[in-house]
Design a protein around this motif. Structure first.
Motif, PDB file in Angstrom:
ATOM      1  N   GLY A  68       0.652  -4.122 -13.355  1.00  0.00           N
ATOM      2  CA  GLY A  68       0.662  -3.121 -14.422  1.00  0.00           C
ATOM      3  C   GLY A  68       1.552  -1.929 -14.106  1.00  0.00           C
ATOM      4  N   ARG A  69       2.077  -1.866 -12.867  1.00  0.00           N
ATOM      5  CA  ARG A  69       2.996  -0.770 -12.520  1.00  0.00           C
ATOM      6  C   ARG A  69       4.421  -1.324 -12.572  1.00  0.00           C
ATOM      7  NH1 ARG A  69      -0.338   2.911  -9.751  1.00  0.00           N
ATOM      8  NH2 ARG A  69       1.253   4.428 -10.359  1.00  0.00           N
ATOM      9  N   HIS A  70       5.380  -0.440 -12.880  1.00  0.00           N
ATOM     10  CA  HIS A  70       6.771  -0.914 -12.968  1.00  0.00           C
ATOM     11  C   HIS A  70       7.403  -0.912 -11.581  1.00  0.00           C
ATOM     12  CE1 HIS A  70       6.967  -1.394 -17.237  1.00  0.00           C
ATOM     13  NE2 HIS A  70       6.325  -0.242 -17.380  1.00  0.00           N
ATOM     14  N   VAL A  71       7.139  -1.971 -10.851  1.00  0.00           N
ATOM     15  CA  VAL A  71       7.664  -2.084  -9.485  1.00  0.00           C
ATOM     16  C   VAL A  71       8.371  -3.425  -9.367  1.00  0.00           C
ATOM     17  CG1 VAL A  71       7.034  -2.278  -7.046  1.00  0.00           C
ATOM     18  CG2 VAL A  71       5.778  -0.703  -8.517  1.00  0.00           C
ATOM     19  N   THR A  72       9.606  -3.420  -8.854  1.00  0.00           N
ATOM     20  CA  THR A  72      10.290  -4.689  -8.597  1.00  0.00           C
ATOM     21  C   THR A  72      10.051  -5.064  -7.143  1.00  0.00           C
ATOM     22  OG1 THR A  72      12.031  -3.781  -9.979  1.00  0.00           O
ATOM     23  CG2 THR A  72      12.474  -5.915  -8.953  1.00  0.00           C
ATOM     24  N   LEU A  73       9.580  -6.287  -6.935  1.00  0.00           N
ATOM     25  CA  LEU A  73       9.370  -6.773  -5.569  1.00  0.00           C
ATOM     26  C   LEU A  73      10.392  -7.865  -5.286  1.00  0.00           C
ATOM     27  CD1 LEU A  73       5.465  -6.983  -5.523  1.00  0.00           C
ATOM     28  CD2 LEU A  73       6.913  -5.198  -4.504  1.00  0.00           C
ATOM     29  N   TYR A  74      11.112  -7.734  -4.192  1.00  0.00           N
ATOM     30  CA  TYR A  74      12.147  -8.695  -3.826  1.00  0.00           C
ATOM     31  C   TYR A  74      11.694  -9.475  -2.603  1.00  0.00           C
ATOM     32  CZ  TYR A  74      15.266  -5.592  -6.504  1.00  0.00           C
ATOM     33  OH  TYR A  74      15.868  -4.826  -7.476  1.00  0.00           O
ATOM     34  N   GLN A  75      11.812 -10.789  -2.658  1.00  0.00           N
ATOM     35  CA  GLN A  75      11.587 -11.575  -1.440  1.00  0.00           C
ATOM     36  C   GLN A  75      12.934 -11.756  -0.755  1.00  0.00           C
ATOM     37  OE1 GLN A  75       9.848 -15.502  -1.702  1.00  0.00           O
ATOM     38  NE2 GLN A  75       9.570 -15.581   0.513  1.00  0.00           N
ATOM     39  N   MET A 123       9.389   2.892  -7.803  1.00  0.00           N
ATOM     40  CA  MET A 123       9.477   2.151  -6.538  1.00  0.00           C
ATOM     41  C   MET A 123       9.893   0.698  -6.702  1.00  0.00           C
ATOM     42  SD  MET A 123       8.873   4.148  -3.995  1.00  0.00           S
ATOM     43  CE  MET A 123       8.837   2.880  -2.734  1.00  0.00           C
ATOM     44  N   ALA A 124      10.572   0.215  -5.656  1.00  0.00           N
ATOM     45  CA  ALA A 124      10.821  -1.205  -5.479  1.00  0.00           C
ATOM     46  C   ALA A 124      10.373  -1.539  -4.064  1.00  0.00           C
ATOM     47  CB  ALA A 124      12.305  -1.520  -5.650  1.00  0.00           C
ATOM     48  N   GLY A 125      10.134  -2.829  -3.820  1.00  0.00           N
ATOM     49  CA  GLY A 125       9.717  -3.237  -2.479  1.00  0.00           C
ATOM     50  C   GLY A 125      10.422  -4.507  -2.072  1.00  0.00           C
ATOM     51  N   SER A 130       0.822  -1.224   0.000  1.00  0.00           N
ATOM     52  CA  SER A 130       0.000   0.000   0.000  1.00  0.00           C
ATOM     53  C   SER A 130       0.849   1.264   0.000  1.00  0.00           C
ATOM     54  CB  SER A 130      -0.940   0.003   1.211  1.00  0.00           C
ATOM     55  OG  SER A 130      -1.766  -1.120   1.156  1.00  0.00           O
ATOM     56  N   ALA A 131       1.964   1.234   0.736  1.00  0.00           N
ATOM     57  CA  ALA A 131       2.835   2.420   0.741  1.00  0.00           C
ATOM     58  C   ALA A 131       3.462   2.609  -0.641  1.00  0.00           C
ATOM     59  CB  ALA A 131       3.924   2.276   1.804  1.00  0.00           C
ATOM     60  N   ILE A 132       3.820   1.505  -1.278  1.00  0.00           N
ATOM     61  CA  ILE A 132       4.401   1.614  -2.630  1.00  0.00           C
ATOM     62  C   ILE A 132       3.389   2.279  -3.563  1.00  0.00           C
ATOM     63  CG2 ILE A 132       5.173   0.289  -4.634  1.00  0.00           C
ATOM     64  CD1 ILE A 132       6.391  -1.745  -2.750  1.00  0.00           C
ATOM     65  N   ALA A 133       2.129   1.834  -3.480  1.00  0.00           N
ATOM     66  CA  ALA A 133       1.089   2.424  -4.335  1.00  0.00           C
ATOM     67  C   ALA A 133       1.006   3.939  -4.096  1.00  0.00           C
ATOM     68  CB  ALA A 133      -0.251   1.754  -4.064  1.00  0.00           C
ATOM     69  N   GLY A 134       1.071   4.339  -2.836  1.00  0.00           N
ATOM     70  CA  GLY A 134       0.991   5.762  -2.503  1.00  0.00           C
ATOM     71  C   GLY A 134       2.218   6.537  -2.985  1.00  0.00           C
ATOM     72  N   LEU A 135       3.386   5.935  -2.835  1.00  0.00           N
ATOM     73  CA  LEU A 135       4.611   6.640  -3.221  1.00  0.00           C
ATOM     74  C   LEU A 135       4.735   6.726  -4.746  1.00  0.00           C
ATOM     75  CD1 LEU A 135       6.931   5.168  -0.442  1.00  0.00           C
ATOM     76  CD2 LEU A 135       6.164   7.545  -0.651  1.00  0.00           C
ATOM     77  N   LEU A 136       4.159   5.753  -5.463  1.00  0.00           N
ATOM     78  CA  LEU A 136       4.123   5.851  -6.930  1.00  0.00           C
ATOM     79  C   LEU A 136       3.316   7.080  -7.338  1.00  0.00           C
ATOM     80  CD1 LEU A 136       3.404   2.126  -7.970  1.00  0.00           C
ATOM     81  CD2 LEU A 136       5.494   3.402  -8.482  1.00  0.00           C
ATOM     82  N   VAL A 182       0.121 -10.420  -2.425  1.00  0.00           N
ATOM     83  CA  VAL A 182      -0.963  -9.422  -2.359  1.00  0.00           C
ATOM     84  C   VAL A 182      -0.469  -8.100  -2.971  1.00  0.00           C
ATOM     85  CG1 VAL A 182      -2.499  -8.120  -0.826  1.00  0.00           C
ATOM     86  CG2 VAL A 182      -1.947 -10.508  -0.297  1.00  0.00           C
ATOM     87  N   ALA A 183       0.792  -7.751  -2.648  1.00  0.00           N
ATOM     88  CA  ALA A 183       1.358  -6.509  -3.203  1.00  0.00           C
ATOM     89  C   ALA A 183       1.420  -6.583  -4.728  1.00  0.00           C
ATOM     90  CB  ALA A 183       2.759  -6.280  -2.617  1.00  0.00           C
ATOM     91  N   ALA A 184       1.853  -7.724  -5.249  1.00  0.00           N
ATOM     92  CA  ALA A 184       1.996  -7.864  -6.709  1.00  0.00           C
ATOM     93  C   ALA A 184       0.643  -7.678  -7.394  1.00  0.00           C
ATOM     94  CB  ALA A 184       2.591  -9.234  -7.037  1.00  0.00           C
TER      95      ALA A 184
END
Ligand SMILES: C[S@@+](CC[C@H](N)C(=O)[O-])C[C@H]1O[C@@H](n2cnc3c(N)ncnc32)[C@H](O)[C@@H]1O
Length: 263
Positions: free
Chosen positions: A81-88, A62-64, A50-56, A74-76
């Protein structure tokens, strides 16, 4: 007992994502106050995104990062459709490599970490290692903005208290206990989720650790940060004895103290 597994599916339904909304609005104020100009951001322990969505929405790229595959799923979905890299990845030590040059760490202008995430780190050594990792992933002059429960919050709000709520298809009971000896608090969280005509129960045990404000500041400085602001969260006031949540605004000094190579 693993945490943030089945909890992930109900996190936003419970309204736990509301904190991110408040933190994004507050972060925007902090960015104005400190004249922070940032284009690339990383949200640590990003949870359901949710914070990533807001900061976009603020114009950041953003990356998370989070250790929970379920929270990241859930974040993905939220960020599809947004250019966000999510790292586990797990704190305290993490390395994100630059996609253009795998000998370099990926660097950001701003790193954020919201809610109780840093309180999951179990001792000073871990917290310091997490600050070191953040430092290495910031460009010189980059900023780290985070909030944490204070020791008082864990002692007062997590001490032998029960929190419960019931919705039409979701109910939860959280029983909290604070342990002076280990300066930690356990939250035994029980959830009931309605599936058709039946209710399914699941349990998670969350443990958070208490840090004095002076310890947090010392560890930040030891990691090389300049502490620019240390507030009662959501205000620009200094924390007081009764403060339950602090917000730190710290900066990697704008000089190249460290080599750009992977450290
Ligand atoms: C209270 S939630 C906060 C999520 C999000 N920042 C928010 O504000 O809604 C804590 C998050 O921290 C993550 N987390 C806890 N310990 C972690 C660790 N050692 N490394 C990476 N993620 C961690 C959990 O998986 C969870 O998503």
């Amino acid at each position: 007992m693993s945490v943030y597994r089945r909890f992930a599916a109900v996190y936003d339904l419970m309204g736990a994502d509301h904190h991110s909304v408040r933190m994004v609005a507050y972060t925007r104020k902090l960015m104005r106050r400190f004249k922070i100009e940032a284009t690339a951001g990383l949200d640590l322990c990003c949870g359901t995104g949710s914070a990533i969505a807001g900061l976009l929405e603020c114009g950041l790229t953003m990356a998370g990062l989070d250790r929970s595959a379920e929270m990241l799923a859930v974040a993905a979905k939220k960020l599809r459709g947004r250019h966000v890299t999510l790292y586990q990845k797990s704190l305290p030590r993490f390395r994100l490599l630059d996609s253009q040059n795998s000998r370099r760490l990926r660097r950001f202008d701003i790193v954020t970490s919201f809610y109780d995430s840093l309180n999951y780190l179990s001792d000073e050594r871990e917290l310091r290692a997490a600050f070191d990792s953040v430092y290495r992933h910031l460009r010189p002059g980059g900023w780290f903005i985070f909030d944490m429960n204070t020791a008082r919050a864990l002692k007062m709000l997590w001490s032998q208290d029960v929190y419960a709520d019931v919705r039409s298809d979701l109910a939860w009971v959280w029983k909290n206990t604070y342990y002076d000896k280990t300066r930690s608090a356990d939250c035994h969280a029980t959830f009931f989720v309605k599936k058709g005509c039946t209710w399914q129960r699941f349990d998670e045990l969350h443990t958070e650790y208490a840090y004095d404000n002076s310890t947090v500041r010392r560890l930040l400085k030891d990691a090389g940060f300049q502490v620019k602001g240390f507030y009662r969260c959501f205000t620009f006031d200094r924390p007081a004895g009764r403060t339950c949540r602090i917000c730190g605004v710290v900066r990697r000094p704008p000089t190249r103290r460290h080599a750009e190579q992977v450290e």
